[in-house]
Each structure stands twice: as structure tokens, then as C-alpha cells.
Design a protein around this motif. Structure first.
Motif, PDB file in Angstrom:
ATOM      1  N   SER A   1     -29.996  23.075 -35.725  1.00 38.85           N
ATOM      2  CA  SER A   1     -28.860  22.424 -35.159  1.00 38.85           C
ATOM      3  C   SER A   1     -28.201  21.279 -35.787  1.00 38.85           C
ATOM      4  CB  SER A   1     -28.551  21.908 -34.163  1.00 38.85           C
ATOM      5  OG  SER A   1     -29.469  23.532 -32.660  1.00 38.85           O
ATOM      6  N   PHE A   2     -29.475  20.023 -36.424  1.00 46.32           N
ATOM      7  CA  PHE A   2     -29.352  19.616 -36.549  1.00 46.32           C
ATOM      8  C   PHE A   2     -28.831  19.174 -38.963  1.00 46.32           C
ATOM      9  CE2 PHE A   2     -30.942  17.842 -33.410  1.00 46.32           C
ATOM     10  CZ  PHE A   2     -29.469  17.207 -32.661  1.00 46.32           C
TER      11      PHE A   2
ATOM     12  N   LEU B   1     -27.935  21.983 -39.844  1.00 42.74           N
ATOM     13  CA  LEU B   1     -27.089  23.216 -40.185  1.00 42.74           C
ATOM     14  C   LEU B   1     -25.553  22.298 -40.497  1.00 42.74           C
ATOM     15  CD1 LEU B   1     -24.981  25.788 -40.009  1.00 42.74           C
ATOM     16  CD2 LEU B   1     -25.290  25.988 -37.600  1.00 42.74           C
ATOM     17  N   ALA B   2     -25.164  21.470 -39.310  1.00 41.87           N
ATOM     18  CA  ALA B   2     -24.047  20.709 -39.645  1.00 41.87           C
ATOM     19  C   ALA B   2     -24.018  19.912 -40.786  1.00 41.87           C
ATOM     20  CB  ALA B   2     -24.237  19.030 -37.993  1.00 41.87           C
TER      21      ALA B   2
ATOM     22  N   ASP C   1     -12.359  23.060 -37.193  1.00 41.75           N
ATOM     23  CA  ASP C   1     -13.974  23.182 -36.054  1.00 41.75           C
ATOM     24  C   ASP C   1     -13.979  24.569 -35.653  1.00 41.75           C
ATOM     25  OD1 ASP C   1     -13.600  19.982 -36.750  1.00 41.75           O
ATOM     26  OD2 ASP C   1     -12.823  20.028 -34.624  1.00 41.75           O
TER      27      ASP C   1
ATOM     28  N   LEU D   1     -16.023  26.423 -37.286  1.00 40.71           N
ATOM     29  CA  LEU D   1     -17.728  25.637 -37.004  1.00 40.71           C
ATOM     30  C   LEU D   1     -18.358  26.517 -35.653  1.00 40.71           C
ATOM     31  CD1 LEU D   1     -16.798  21.444 -36.843  1.00 40.71           C
ATOM     32  CD2 LEU D   1     -18.248  23.523 -38.809  1.00 40.71           C
TER      33      LEU D   1
ATOM     34  N   PRO E   1     -21.794  29.025 -35.282  1.00 38.83           N
ATOM     35  CA  PRO E   1     -23.039  28.859 -36.526  1.00 38.83           C
ATOM     36  C   PRO E   1     -23.333  30.503 -36.602  1.00 38.83           C
ATOM     37  CG  PRO E   1     -23.962  28.128 -34.255  1.00 38.83           C
ATOM     38  CD  PRO E   1     -22.133  28.215 -34.362  1.00 38.83           C
TER      39      PRO E   1
ATOM     40  N   ILE F   1     -24.116  21.185 -30.923  1.00 39.45           N
ATOM     41  CA  ILE F   1     -24.208  19.558 -32.302  1.00 39.45           C
ATOM     42  C   ILE F   1     -23.511  20.062 -33.058  1.00 39.45           C
ATOM     43  CG2 ILE F   1     -25.982  19.098 -33.760  1.00 39.45           C
ATOM     44  CD1 ILE F   1     -26.772  18.289 -31.090  1.00 39.45           C
ATOM     45  N   LEU F   2     -23.763  21.247 -33.755  1.00 33.65           N
ATOM     46  CA  LEU F   2     -22.064  21.016 -34.738  1.00 33.65           C
ATOM     47  C   LEU F   2     -20.435  20.475 -34.457  1.00 33.65           C
ATOM     48  CD1 LEU F   2     -22.197  22.233 -38.154  1.00 33.65           C
ATOM     49  CD2 LEU F   2     -21.489  25.143 -36.379  1.00 33.65           C
ATOM     50  N   GLN F   3     -20.631  21.081 -33.045  1.00 34.70           N
ATOM     51  CA  GLN F   3     -18.972  20.526 -32.987  1.00 34.70           C
ATOM     52  C   GLN F   3     -18.989  19.409 -32.371  1.00 34.70           C
ATOM     53  OE1 GLN F   3     -15.995  22.580 -32.588  1.00 34.70           O
ATOM     54  NE2 GLN F   3     -16.748  24.211 -33.462  1.00 34.70           N
TER      55      GLN F   3
ATOM     56  N   SER G   1     -21.105  16.730 -33.906  1.00 30.06           N
ATOM     57  CA  SER G   1     -20.985  16.206 -35.158  1.00 30.06           C
ATOM     58  C   SER G   1     -20.076  15.962 -35.918  1.00 30.06           C
ATOM     59  CB  SER G   1     -22.324  16.871 -36.398  1.00 30.06           C
ATOM     60  OG  SER G   1     -23.103  17.401 -35.075  1.00 30.06           O
ATOM     61  N   ARG G   2     -18.622  16.669 -35.540  1.00 29.55           N
ATOM     62  CA  ARG G   2     -17.338  16.985 -36.144  1.00 29.55           C
ATOM     63  C   ARG G   2     -16.424  15.880 -35.697  1.00 29.55           C
ATOM     64  NH1 ARG G   2     -16.066  19.414 -40.342  1.00 29.55           N
ATOM     65  NH2 ARG G   2     -17.860  19.949 -41.878  1.00 29.55           N
ATOM     66  N   LYS G   3     -16.687  16.179 -34.196  1.00 31.53           N
ATOM     67  CA  LYS G   3     -15.609  16.187 -33.408  1.00 31.53           C
ATOM     68  C   LYS G   3     -15.819  14.060 -32.482  1.00 31.53           C
ATOM     69  CE  LYS G   3     -13.670  20.121 -31.388  1.00 31.53           C
ATOM     70  NZ  LYS G   3     -13.737  21.246 -32.267  1.00 31.53           N
TER      71      LYS G   3
END
Lengths: 78, 311
Positions: A35-36, A38-39, A55, A58, A60, B205-207, B209-211
Motif C-alpha cells: 500500500s505504501f 503504491l502511494a 484523487d 486513486l 489501486p 492508504i492511497l487516499q 497519503s494524498r488527502k
């Protein structure tokens, strides 16, 4: 360098090791990206290709393989 | 104008270590630490309720404020893990705190709940009066227990945090707050009635990490402050790896991000105020030095609050 090679390079920079899997193999199921990572990879792709991933994109699933990332970036660059 | 007068917290006594969980779910304790930064968490006993934890945290905040509880004119209780569909924990919590017929309102928002409550309280204090904000969670009751779900059991803990938001005085004055919601990812993190928590970790996590960094940058920019001026970042304690990425994204030293997730795990809406209670016990914030609160959670709901030393 073709787009898929550039994508592979971005991922290799994030995970700090070579990416040898095929373009259509899952980056998650294979354990290449968590997960990390990927970010971080998304941030790296934005920089490499000069795009902004909104957003809403975003998800996956859009980044599950090098081929899918290639497809997504091609759409963003149109 | 509103002030943060005091913080409080309550944590169950039982410590659940990574070694204990690893043995029960069949993984290495080191894997849990690597994935989450969590070493241990607290799980409440079966007979301890969300209200029990909320009352203890509220009492702690009242005691630390050194003020008469009759000054509290409104109570917010945030919880995503309360035992009943209704009434939520707010009414019983206020009753057990001896607050008479003071209005007590539930905010069932999960992880961003105490941030949202803090922002609303800060805006209402001038007209309503002092507000007691509480975030209380019994997350151990909403994870899959038999068998333990490895993806959620390692992350979540129980506890409660509280803040006394004052109209008149406090060590920190609230400058501004931003709140956002994006319902397009509502399915990614949810707790259905009668079921266990469901989380698409990659999307969350993806969201987040941005928001979360975006909200922090938004609140700083619109108030003419810079990230490297901030003396303390008090975030929802979700995952140490996430906090590290937020620090990198906003360009502030990670050492300024208060962290206790390693000891308590993710206590959802309670976490930010538990961290604030621990931090405030020995924090010295000079006049006008900025402090930032931020959270992200189910919904998605997220935001940030900017405060500064009052004196």
C-alpha cells in the motif's frame, strides 16, 4: 525509452530493486508493491510523466500492473 | 475565537502484544511491526463499553482543565464502534459525567470524528459556550475475532480521548479549520450493522497519503504559515508508515509528528486526542507557535485544524 520501461524504472526506484515480472502481472499479488509503495509509485509516475493523478483516480485497480498503468497514463496524456 | 483548555485520555489496562497476535493469526511479530509500526495495543474487557471509556476520558479532561464542569454547555461524542444503533454514547456519557440536561450529540464518523468535533466545537464555542469533545472506541469489538482477521486485528486498539474547548481561555487558541468529505469511496472503509469492519487497505492508504497532507497544506497556506514553523503535528494515529509519508509530503521533520501508535495501535476517533493528551502533559508552546491537528477516516472524511500558543 518506451512508457512501460519508464514505469518499470519508477517502480524500481521506489522499491529499490529490479522489477522482473511481466507487464500484465499483478504488482500487488506478486508482492512488488504494498500500500505504501503504491502511494510513492503514484507520486513518482506523476513526476516522470508530468501528469497529475486526481484523487478520484486513486484506485489501486488502475495501478495493478505495468500494462494498466501504461493504459492509464496514455489516457491522461491525451 | 476558541481555546483548547485541556485534553484527557483513557486506555484499557490489557496490553495485547504483537507476539500474542502473531501466535493467534499465524504470522511473524516482526511482520506486524514492519507493516504498521505498532508494537502493542490495548483491548478492553468484555464488560467495558464505549461509554465507560468516554466517561473516563471526559473526567480526565475535566480534571486537567481545573475548572467546574458546569461550564460545559455542549458535548460531542464521536464513535464508530458504539454498541447501539441508538441512542449513541453521547447522552449516557453526559449523564454519567453529571452534566444534567446539557445537550450531548453523537458524531458517528470513525477516525476523523474527533477532528470534526473539534472543528465544530471551535466554531460553536463563541455562541454556545464551552464544549467537551470526546472520541471513544472499542475497536476490538468490531474486528473479526474467531478467527482473528490478520488485516485488522493487528491495527486496531481501544481507548478514548477528550478535549475541553473553551470560549475564554486555554494554552492553545484555535486559528482555523478545514473539513472535507468524499463519499465516492464510502465502500472502501465501512462497518455494517452486525458485521465486522471492512477495509480496502490499499485504497485507504492511497487516499490518506494524498488527502491528509493536502488538508494540512491548505490550512497552513490560507493562514500564511509554513510547515517547518509547526512545533507539533497531532494526527490521527493510523499507522506509523502513513505518518512518515505525511511528514515527507508536507516537508516537516517527522520528529515533530507526535506518535503513540506503536503503543496503542489505531484507536480510530480516539487516537488524535489520546496523542494530544500525552503530548500536552509536558509540551511548552510559546505564543503564536503553530500546532496542527489532522485526521482522515471512513467516508472519506478528512481535515485539519490550526492552533497556536495563546501566551
Amino acid at each position: 525509452m518506451d512508457p512501460q520501461a519508464r514505469i518499470r524504472k519508477v517502480i524500481e526506484t521506489v522499491i529499490k530493486k529490479p522489477v522482473t515480472l511481466a507487464a500484465d502481472e499483478s504488482l500487488f499479488d506478486s508482492g512488488v508493491l504494498d500500500s505504501f509503495a503504491l502511494a510513492d509509485a503514484v507520486t513518482g509516475l506523476e513526476s516522470e510523466f508530468g501528469i497529475k493523478v486526481p484523487d478520484a483516480d486513486l484506485n489501486p485497480r488502475k495501478f495493478d500492473s505495468i500494462a494498466r498503468i501504461d493504459e492509464y497514463i496514455a489516457q491522461r496524456l491525451v | 475565537m476558541a481555546y483548547l483548555k485541556s485534553f484527557g485520555s483513557a486506555l484499557p489496562e490489557r496490553v495485547v502484544t504483537n507476539d500474542e497476535l502473531a501466535a493467534r493469526i499465524g504470522c511473524e511479530a516482526a511482520w506486524i511491526l514492519q507493516m504498521s509500526g505498532i508494537v502493542e495495543r490495548r483491548w478492553a474487557a468484555a464488560d467495558v463499553s464505549v461509554v465507560d471509556l468516554a466517561v473516563r476520558a471526559g473526567e480526565d479532561a475535566i480534571a486537567r482543565a481545573g475548572a467546574d464542569r458546569s461550564g460545559i454547555k455542549l458535548v460531542f461524542v464521536s464513535s464508530g464502534s458504539s454498541e447501539r444503533r441508538f441512542p449513541g454514547p453521547a447522552a449516557e456519557t453526559a449523564h454519567r459525567l453529571g452534566l444534567g440536561d446539557t445537550p450531548a450529540i453523537d458524531l458517528p464518523l470513525a477516525s476523523a470524528g474527533s477532528l470534526v468535533a473539534l472543528a465544530l466545537a471551535s466554531r460553536l464555542a463563541e455562541t454556545v459556550g464551552d464544549v467537551l469533545v470526546i472520541g471513544a472506541e472499542k475497536m476490538s469489538a468490531v474486528i473479526d475475532r474467531e478467527p482473528l482477521d490478520r488485516n485488522t486485528a493487528i491495527l486496531f486498539g481501544d481507548g478514548a480521548g477528550a478535549a475541553w474547548v473553551s470560549r475564554d481561555d486555554g494554552a492553545l487558541k484555535v486559528i482555523d479549520s478545514v473539513l472535507h468529505t468524499d463519499g465516492s469511496f464510502a465502500e472502501s472503509l465501512r462497518l455494517e450493522f452486525g458485521e465486522s469492519i471492512s477495509m480496502d487497505g490499499r485504497t485507504v492508504i492511497l487516499q490518506a497519503s494524498r488527502k491528509m497532507p493536502a488538508a494540512i497544506q491548505e490550512i497552513l497556506e490560507r493562514n500564511g504559515r509554513k510547515a517547518d514553523e509547526v512545533v507539533a503535528f497531532l494526527l490521527h494515529q493510523a499507522n506509523r508508515n502513513l505518518t512518515t509519508r505525511v511528514a515527507q509530503a508536507v516537508g516537516a521533520p517527522v520528529e515533530r509528528f507526535v506518535s503513540n501508535v506503536e503503543r496503542y495501535g489505531n484507536t480510530s476517533s480516539a487516537s488524535m486526542l489520546i496523542a494530544a493528551a500525552e503530548w500536552s502533559a509536558d509540551a511548552k508552546v510559546s505564543a503564536n507557535e503553530p500546532v496542527v491537528f489532522a485526521a482522515f477516516g471512513a467516508g472519506f472524511q478528512w481535515g485539519a485544524l490550526l492552533a497556536a500558543g495563546a501566551t
